[in-house]
Design a protein around this motif. Sequence first.
Motif: not given
Length: 389
Positions: A255-260, A314-315, A369-374
């Motif tokens: 959930l963290g990356p999607q919130r980012a 992103t999904a 999605g990759l940016g959200g993870w970062a």
Amino acid sequence: MSSPMSPPMSSLYALPFRLRAFMLALCLSTPTIALPAPSQMQTSEAGNTYISGSDLAITTPVAADLFAAGGRVRVERDVGADAALAGGSVTVRGPVHQDLRVAGGSVDVEGNTDGDLVAAGGNVRVSDAARVAGSAWLAGGDVTLAGRVEKSARIYASNITVSGDIGGDAHLYGQQIRLMPGAKIRGNLVYASPNELARDPAAQVLGSVTREATPPGWSKAEGRHRGVSWFHPFFVLSMLLAGVLLYAVFPNAALGPQRAIRQYPLRSLLLGLALVFTVPPVAILFMVTVIGIPIGFALLLLYPLSLMLGYLATAFLIGGEVATVAKQPEPVSVKKVALFLALALIVLSIAAAIPFIGGLVMIAAVVFGLGGWAIWIRTTVNGGRTASH
């Protein structure tokens, strides 16, 4: 909720394997993620209805908007406003008094739509009893239009069969296009296909007929190899299983990356672009030096995994938006997360089935999605350091 139809896409062509692939994935995954009976249903103060489950039958009138997702969806009664439906198989017999948007392995539209119709699936059929008061945008492996569309129609499919009445212009893009005896196009016909238009002498086109050039890359020979694609059913299923496992074991990481992404969309885009395009050359630079070879190999090995995690983030974001629209209370159960994630993967697969634009959408999904993870990893690490001090 009414919105204009999609912008003109005169150069787009349907890729039937990809459409069939994601529909097969949906059909295979539905029994695993189906919610226990009875179906989960909620009605908002405005009269909107939100329902999900393995086998849905809407047998009572819906006062306002209808949102339904499940293994099998059947709409038997009136929908007072818009309808947004998704499932392994979807049948719409009741009238929809505004726009109808539907995606499924098989889609059958048998009732009237007072607004626009947007439908995508492995097989899409608009029966001879159906009438669309607005425009129609249809995409799939096999698309049959036997009903009446009052305005324009755009169809992208492998096999297109038209035996109905189109009140405006028709844009048809497919491998095989057939105009049957009952077909009547009251405006202009624009089509593109590697094969000649199969037009019955009794089919009527009141306007002009224009054949657009087929892109060089869209050939019969290439079409036989399109099955070698990362949008294979096993890829979709593996992404679904990986996402469910990630959420079950590390819910914060899911959930963290999607919130980012939701909080920092522009920053996610820029960071994602930087990572996508800089990691490979950096890995090569490390491998040039003997001491950096292990680091270079590690980066190259982790790079595909990071792209998959970006796509998955992103999904999750799309699934979270669907859950929000469906008014799902938090915390969301693992079964519901699996359902919404599966629907998100379907949405991305539909986008992937549209050439040119579909590729851009997929790249954007990975990049965001990759940016959200970062961003999430950096925030988590910084938060941990602050807590330790």
